[in-house]
Design a protein around this motif. Sequence first.
Motif, mmCIF file in Angstrom:
data_model
loop_
_atom_site.group_PDB
_atom_site.id
_atom_site.type_symbol
_atom_site.label_atom_id
_atom_site.label_comp_id
_atom_site.label_asym_id
_atom_site.label_seq_id
_atom_site.Cartn_x
_atom_site.Cartn_y
_atom_site.Cartn_z
ATOM 1 N N TYR A 47 102.425 76.954 112.466
ATOM 2 C CA TYR A 47 103.365 77.697 113.302
ATOM 3 C C TYR A 47 103.903 78.910 112.555
ATOM 4 N N TYR A 48 104.263 79.935 113.317
ATOM 5 C CA TYR A 48 104.782 81.194 112.792
ATOM 6 C C TYR A 48 106.183 81.436 113.342
ATOM 7 N N VAL A 49 107.033 82.058 112.528
ATOM 8 C CA VAL A 49 108.343 82.520 112.983
ATOM 9 C C VAL A 49 108.276 84.033 113.127
ATOM 10 N N PHE A 50 108.619 84.524 114.313
ATOM 11 C CA PHE A 50 108.547 85.952 114.614
ATOM 12 C C PHE A 50 109.951 86.543 114.731
ATOM 13 N N ASN A 51 110.094 87.775 114.270
ATOM 14 C CA ASN A 51 111.247 88.611 114.597
ATOM 15 C C ASN A 51 110.728 89.660 115.559
ATOM 16 N N LYS A 52 111.000 89.458 116.833
ATOM 17 C CA LYS A 52 110.384 90.234 117.910
ATOM 18 C C LYS A 52 108.862 90.049 117.831
ATOM 19 N N GLU A 53 108.117 91.085 117.451
ATOM 20 C CA GLU A 53 106.662 90.955 117.390
ATOM 21 C C GLU A 53 106.139 90.793 115.961
ATOM 22 N N SER A 54 107.020 90.841 114.980
ATOM 23 C CA SER A 54 106.590 90.803 113.578
ATOM 24 C C SER A 54 106.742 89.400 112.999
ATOM 25 N N ILE A 55 105.709 88.946 112.282
ATOM 26 C CA ILE A 55 105.772 87.638 111.626
ATOM 27 C C ILE A 55 106.659 87.753 110.388
ATOM 28 N N ILE A 56 107.602 86.844 110.237
ATOM 29 C CA ILE A 56 108.455 86.832 109.049
ATOM 30 C C ILE A 56 108.235 85.584 108.204
ATOM 31 N N TYR A 57 107.582 84.564 108.764
ATOM 32 C CA TYR A 57 107.378 83.326 108.011
ATOM 33 C C TYR A 57 106.310 82.505 108.724
ATOM 34 N N ARG A 58 105.572 81.724 107.940
ATOM 35 C CA ARG A 58 104.634 80.774 108.535
ATOM 36 C C ARG A 58 104.728 79.447 107.783
ATOM 37 N N SER A 59 104.410 78.387 108.476
ATOM 38 C CA SER A 59 104.620 77.035 107.945
ATOM 39 C C SER A 59 103.503 76.551 107.038
ATOM 40 N N GLY A 60 102.351 77.246 107.036
ATOM 41 C CA GLY A 60 101.178 76.670 106.409
ATOM 42 C C GLY A 60 100.545 75.687 107.387
ATOM 43 N N PRO A 61 99.263 75.378 107.258
ATOM 44 C CA PRO A 61 98.583 74.528 108.227
ATOM 45 C C PRO A 61 98.999 73.065 108.125
ATOM 46 N N TRP A 62 98.689 72.324 109.177
ATOM 47 C CA TRP A 62 98.926 70.874 109.185
ATOM 48 C C TRP A 62 97.857 70.208 108.311
ATOM 49 N N ILE A 63 98.308 69.492 107.279
ATOM 50 C CA ILE A 63 97.367 68.935 106.297
ATOM 51 C C ILE A 63 97.369 67.401 106.309
ATOM 52 N N GLY A 64 97.569 66.847 107.487
ATOM 53 C CA GLY A 64 97.440 65.405 107.642
ATOM 54 C C GLY A 64 98.738 64.677 107.850
ATOM 55 N N ASN A 65 99.764 65.024 107.056
ATOM 56 C CA ASN A 65 101.055 64.356 107.200
ATOM 57 C C ASN A 65 102.230 65.326 107.296
ATOM 58 N N ARG A 66 101.972 66.613 107.170
ATOM 59 C CA ARG A 66 103.027 67.610 107.237
ATOM 60 C C ARG A 66 102.403 69.002 107.264
#
Length: 851
Positions: A207-226
């Motif tokens: 998942y990504y966190v956007f400020n309007k249309e710009s990405i400001i943070y991403r969670s990294g992919p799901w790796i099995g347990n988180r």
Amino acid sequence: MRNVPNYLHPYIIFIFVFIFFPSFGVYAKTLSATESLTISNNKTIVSRNETFELGFFTPGTSSRWYLGIWYSKIPTRTYVWVANRDNPLSHPNGSLKISSDNNLVIFDHSSDTPVWSTNLTVGTMRSPLVAELLDNGNFVLRDSNNNNNEYLWQSFDFPTDTLLPDMKLGWDKKTGLDRVLRSWRNPEDPSSGDFSVKLETRGFPEYYVFNKESIIYRSGPWIGNRFSCVPEMKPIDYMVYIFVASNEEVTYSYQMTKPDVYSILSVTSTGNIQRRNWIETAQTWKPLWYQPKDICDKYKQCGSYGYGDSNTIPNCNCIKGFERRNEQEWALRDDSAGCVRKTRLSCDGRDGFVVLKKMKLPDTTATVLDRGIGLKECEAKCLQDCNCTAYANTDIRDGGSGCVIWKGGLLDIRSYANGGQDLYVKLAAADLDVKITSHGRILGSSIGVAIFLLIISIITFGFWKRKQKRSITIQTPNVDQVRSQDLLINEVILTSYSYISEESKTEDLELPLMEFESLAMATNRFSVANMLGQGGFGIVYKGILPDGKEIAVKRLSTMSLQGTDEFKNEVRLIARLQHINLVRLLGCCVEKGEKMLIYEYLENLSLDSHLFDKIRRSTLNWQKRFDIINGIARGLLYLHQDSRFRIIHRDLKASNVLLDKNMTPKISDFGMARIFGRDETEANTRKVVGTYGYMAPEYAMDGIFSMKSDVFSFGVLLLEIITGKRSKGFYNSNRDLNLLDFVWRYWKEGKGIETVDPIIIDSSSSALRTVHEILRCIQIGLLCVQERAEDRPVMSTVMVMLGSETTAIPQPKQPGFCAGRSLLETELSSGTQRDDELSVNQITLSVIDAR
């Protein structure tokens, strides 16, 4: 009732029950096609287990009406869903009902128009419809004869800012919906804010966190347990995480295994995504984790093939086998250009891999997945593909499984002390570690032996020299001789250690060193026209480098009491601190008897230059001031809790808060800051430093400082921002000793709003919500300046109180008033500050007491 006719008895009973038991008839479990929920009758719908409640509400002091869902059992009103968030009712004259075309509709009866609808096209139904609030907080519209979880419409498909248990974030093929979280505009305005959270379904989902249309943070992919970038998502006995990636859906959700535990995931109006748990004993929501936390979490902070590490200086580093793309930009701490390969890949089978431990995996939008193979097969597959740049497991459970391959640049990587996973980056053979041959081992051993013999020779020579000076009449060594020999050995060892220590100190100061002449040219020979300000430690100048980059140069005065130790202290501290609300150090200069620090240039100078200026202060409306308060609080929280070290600033004040072009506040001037260990809560100093008017009583009187002394300074600063008055502007006034006394007296009399800067009230007189928010901030400020340190909140609690309109705030006790002038202040002040803002700048000797 003896003389009352029998036919009137039911009506009398109904009136009696309605008056003395108003909840009777106010709450309902469902809404039928013949009923309506109106603002005027104050009726709500509650779930069968009475956990959730749905009805009309006005957030805070707002005069607008919304239909929403909140926790019924939690005394702190917590809204988890809003229907008409972008179309509120301006008058308390609305209702919710099931319309003739089988839709849930909110009507504005003032204009007799719908302001919100489920917009279904279901046609004629055989059975009447009913709306129901389920036990998990899902508001559904269904056939009254169908109880098989088949819904015509459900609120879980249209989340606002909160993800509840059983609610899904992400894409569903069946419904065609892509469920996204979107923040409130601010704590009293549930309309759609600038920040959103979206689950990216392409590649390796995250998942990504956007400020309007710009990405400001991403969670990294799901790796099995988180998610790989959220190491705090550890297995918990009361919660189960669910991630589905298939042709039918790509979703994330969670379930609670204990019905009495409440936990929610939400995106705040300031752009953080956070998980909070309700703590019954404390009667408050406690953050379990939040992201982003520091500068290394910022999206693409270190560019291609660069990775962030909050424990290094600078925070951005190049992967082994890569080098900085632009050295000049890196020297000025602009790391976004990233890194490039030292050696091109050969693609002939000789290339290899370097393993990076505990890493946040790179951006996964364009990746190739094969969940059916293991790590060995994944390595072989990457070697065979000339475009492959890195690989990793898709699942870290049970030793790892699956294969994900990156092609092209590696973006948005960082390392963790705990968390992350192994990432294998392809390198050319020339950049791989060369194995040590037997010849190399022999050579290394020989060098080691030679160094050892050299040390023995030095020690023996020392013994011989000392023996020559001794009287040879003593035949047997006594105890003193033995001690002297031990001391000689220790002296040799300590000398070597001191040399190593000095090298380590030099490494601690590793920053771009700039030449004096370059800075002199950049500042027009430190001309008066380039002066930005003057403080107890010297003058700050604006400078322009040859490439056009603007900088601020802090030139320590030769008469300043800040010596080399304080200078090194500031360099070491600021170089390690990376946060959006802390000033950014770009370099330093130690040359020709000068000591200078080079900072990022902040266009709007210091907070006091706006707050206490008759003209500039008019631009500081309440929203800007509230944003500045929040920014300072976030910066201080980072210093106290989230940075590599626990830092006590000791001189937080308006002139030490700088503002960038967007009026984002940045805490500056760490010359008097002190590092605490994680197990240390308090220290004592023999000489007090800082600025009277901002000092906590225990610090000013007894030299005791801690995180709570910084909290006191923050409280004073908060009240200054609200009132527009200096902390010592009331000294020698008729009734009040200082600002704290002034605000406290009015607060006790219930006239707190009369202390507020009139400019704020004038610019927001029509917003009752703003008045309520201001009064909450005054209360928070008074909590921070309470006389006893143990009564003051920590900054994490302050952040919760600032960020939530529903959090209960305790009543403050009397503030500490020992901020007036004294003989001590006059003697110890630097003499270069304003008359009403004198700093005490002394070298200190601290005694740390662990508790």
